[in-house]
Design a protein around this motif. Structure first.
Motif, PDB file in Angstrom:
ATOM      1  N   HIS A  37       0.858  -1.201   0.000  1.00  0.00           N
ATOM      2  CA  HIS A  37       0.000   0.000   0.000  1.00  0.00           C
ATOM      3  C   HIS A  37       0.883   1.236   0.000  1.00  0.00           C
ATOM      4  CE1 HIS A  37      -3.910   2.108   1.516  1.00  0.00           C
ATOM      5  NE2 HIS A  37      -3.139   2.938   0.821  1.00  0.00           N
TER       6      HIS A  37
ATOM      7  N   HIS B 182       1.596   5.025  -2.672  1.00  0.00           N
ATOM      8  CA  HIS B 182       1.065   5.867  -3.753  1.00  0.00           C
ATOM      9  C   HIS B 182       2.239   6.457  -4.516  1.00  0.00           C
ATOM     10  CE1 HIS B 182      -3.061   5.674  -2.171  1.00  0.00           C
ATOM     11  NE2 HIS B 182      -2.462   5.607  -0.997  1.00  0.00           N
TER      12      HIS B 182
ATOM     13  N   LEU C 178      -1.961   2.783  -4.921  1.00  0.00           N
ATOM     14  CA  LEU C 178      -3.277   2.435  -4.376  1.00  0.00           C
ATOM     15  C   LEU C 178      -4.027   3.693  -3.946  1.00  0.00           C
ATOM     16  CD1 LEU C 178      -3.523  -0.854  -3.520  1.00  0.00           C
ATOM     17  CD2 LEU C 178      -4.161   0.188  -1.401  1.00  0.00           C
TER      18      LEU C 178
ATOM     19  N   LYS D 231      -9.548  -0.379  -6.351  1.00  0.00           N
ATOM     20  CA  LYS D 231      -9.507   0.081  -4.954  1.00  0.00           C
ATOM     21  C   LYS D 231     -10.740   0.916  -4.657  1.00  0.00           C
ATOM     22  CE  LYS D 231      -7.549   2.178  -1.144  1.00  0.00           C
ATOM     23  NZ  LYS D 231      -6.560   3.231  -1.290  1.00  0.00           N
TER      24      LYS D 231
ATOM     25  N   HIS E 154      -5.576  -1.000   5.497  1.00  0.00           N
ATOM     26  CA  HIS E 154      -5.475  -0.329   6.803  1.00  0.00           C
ATOM     27  C   HIS E 154      -6.141  -1.202   7.866  1.00  0.00           C
ATOM     28  CE1 HIS E 154      -4.074   2.959   4.506  1.00  0.00           C
ATOM     29  NE2 HIS E 154      -5.214   3.599   4.330  1.00  0.00           N
TER      30      HIS E 154
ATOM     31  N   ASP F 268       1.716   3.240   3.313  1.00  0.00           N
ATOM     32  CA  ASP F 268       0.790   4.171   2.675  1.00  0.00           C
ATOM     33  C   ASP F 268       1.525   5.425   2.203  1.00  0.00           C
ATOM     34  OD1 ASP F 268      -1.586   5.085   1.662  1.00  0.00           O
ATOM     35  OD2 ASP F 268      -2.490   5.586   3.592  1.00  0.00           O
TER      36      ASP F 268
END
Ligand SMILES: [Zn+2]
Length: 547
Positions: A65, A67, A238, A298, A382, A446
């Motif tokens: 996960h 970006h 994601l 997603k 998460h 993340d």
């Protein structure tokens, strides 16, 4: 057909049948075998390459996960609380107060030539500021009253804008009645905007547009550098809107011989009908290449816990904050899951709060009753507040989880003291419970929310230490071997790529994290400090950028 055999101090294979080796042989970008030199020479003529003789090799790490956008964000002003390293290895100090944030933005403002250019910052994290003081438009008016100023929060779910930016986005008016746009005593927006609907007009105005969010070319290259520095050979994006021009760019860049990363972008379900999203995912899947894996979806169900925009079950937030926001309507979730199961599309769903997790479990259970599917691997991303009963439901429904272990360090104290209180803070990101329930799981950064570094995420799952030194939930700690499995095979399983990556064994991609120390020999508290030299990706060697 050249065969290269690499001797190493140790090869940690993560292959349960042969966990340790001294050598690994690579041919055509794949692992020919891991074992002793004598065993591997049986494959015939080869070159012996001793450059990793004093290194430890493990499977290329998989960031389940992240970006790609982080690569592009480094061209804006970093205003986060913690120190952070950019793609070229330069360390940027954290901002400890709103005054620090404003100073830093002012510096950037002074360097702008174009009088209309916006000032954009990222990483803002007010929960760490004295008294949890929130930033407002007046604070940012001190940066400029003539330029739009916009600062994205660390959570990515909230944006602060100055008066000019609100004006230009059409938000500076009385009478707005929307939970995503809090009002000040003057009846006008405070400048804090929550969630995509409220943030998008400002994002577009300041140039944080589709191109940046989808990862532009320079951003994608910068992101790949961050990955090499972290030992990552496969990373998710994601999620992305994946417009055709961005896909074309990504295909070209990832296809270059010198591009060091496999990218797995998930199509974000937003602004389409479920039918359109699934059709698009299937179209994209057909375009997949070895280093660009398309065709997954997603969904975002709620917001963030530290931003108080996550949906919590009773008794809600510890400090009495009102419950958070739903980002996707339950009818949309149900329709998406049904269609995705029917068409064989893998869906990952962001749920931060346990009410969001519960709703998604209900919807997936219903969808599975209508469209029974084996091995769908629908994954909760998460999934921070799930309790043991919810993990048992995930196991029963054949689901995976990707837990946000980095939260312990970055926001653990705030969770304990403010957001969810002591008991639920000690069960957050319950890796031991996931293991016990048999839910395949990974842990993640993340990025850009926290820095991309799977060994750090693993360290967080092993130690559960907060930045003030509190241990948050000793019973949910896991051992180093399980944590290393989470950042390799665990993440690969959530992406249905575990037949190809996540371990070093015959037939798999020759993807290695090249380490200067042995993570299995290191003290568990030192796992995050294991130095990463670089990676081997598809048999190609990449050394990390350093300063
Ligand atoms: Zn995310």
């Amino acid at each position: 057909m050249t065969t290269t055999i690499y001797p190493a101090r140790r090869v940690i294979t993560m292959n349960p049948s042969r966990p340790d080796a001294t050598h690994v042989a690579v041919r055509d970008g794949r692992v020919l075998g891991a074992g002793s030199l004598a065993e591997l020479t049986g494959w015939g003529p080869h070159a012996l390459d001793a450059r990793f003789a004093d290194k430890v090799l493990m499977p290329g790490l998989v960031e389940g996960h992240s970006h790609v956008m982080e690569g592009a964000l480094w061209r804006y002003v970093y205003t986060g609380f913690h120190d952070r390293t950019d793609p070229d290895g330069r360390r940027w100090p954290g901002a400890a107060s709103i005054a620090d944030v404003v100073d830093r933005l002012r510096d950037a403002e002074r360097r702008l030539d174009d009088p209309g250019a916006p000032v954009v910052g990222w990483g803002l994290d007010p929960i760490h500021f004295a008294g949890g003081r929130r930033c407002n438009r007046h604070d940012l008016d001190a940066v400029s009253t003539t330029r739009p100023v916009a600062v994205m929060h660390a959570s990515g779910h909230i944006l602060n804008a100055n008066t000019r930016a609100l004006e230009r986005a059409g938000w500076l008016r009385a009478g707005i009645d929307h939970p995503a746009i809090p009002l000040g005593e003057d009846g006008l927006p405070t400048g804090e905007l929550k969630g995509p609907e409220a943030m998008t007009p400002v994002f577009l105005d300041v140039g944080l547009d589709r191109a940046v969010l989808a990862g532009d070319e320079a951003g994608l290259r910068a992101f790949a550098k961050l990955c090499v520095r972290a030992g990552v050979t496969t990373a998710t994006d994601l999620a992305s809107p994946l417009p055709p021009d961005a896909v074309t760019m990504m295909l070209a860049v990832t296809g270059e011989d010198a591009f060091p990363l496999r990218v797995v972008p998930l199509l974000r379900f937003l602004g389409q009908t479920p039918e359109q999203a699934i059709e698009r995912a299937l179209e994209l899947r057909a375009l997949s290449t070895e280093r660009l894996r398309l065709g997954r979806v997603k969904i975002v169900a709620d917001g963030s816990i530290q931003g108080f925009s996550a949906r919590l079950r009773w008794p809600g937030y510890y400090n009495g904050a009102p419950n958070g926001l739903w980002y996707t309507a339950p009818e949309q979730l149900r329709a998406m899951y049904r269609l995705a199961l029917a068409r064989g599309v893998l869906v990952h769903t962001h749920t931060n709060g346990d009410e969001a997790t519960e709703l998604v479990l209900d919807c997936i259970e219903e969808a599975l009753a209508a469209h029974p599917a084996r091995d769908h691997r629908f994954t909760l991303q998460h999934c921070q507040l799930a309790d043991a009963a919810q993990f048992r439901r995930m196991a029963a429904l054949g689901m995976c989880a990707n837990l946000f272990s980095n939260h312990h360090w970055y926001w653990g104290d705030a969770h304990y003291e403010t957001t969810v209180g002591p008991e639920r803070a000690t069960r957050m990101n319950a890796c031991a419970t996931a293991l016990a329930a048999g839910v395949p799981f990974s842990v993640h950064s993340d990025a850009p929310i926290t820095p991309l570094a799977p060994l750090f995420s693993a360290w967080c799952a092993v130690n559960r230490v907060t930045s003030s030194g509190r241990v948050l939930g000793t019973h949910e700690r896991i051992g180093v071997p399980d944590a290393l499995a989470a950042i390799t095979l665990g993440a690969a399983r959530t992406l249905k790529l575990d037949g190809e990556i996540g371990s070093i064994e015959t037939g798999k991609r020759a993807d290695f994290a090249v380490l200067d120390a042995d993570p299995l020999a290191a003290a568990p508290e030192a796992l995050k400090d294991v130095p990463v030299w670089g990676v081997v990706q598809g048999g190609r060697v990449f050394e990390a950028a350093r300063r």
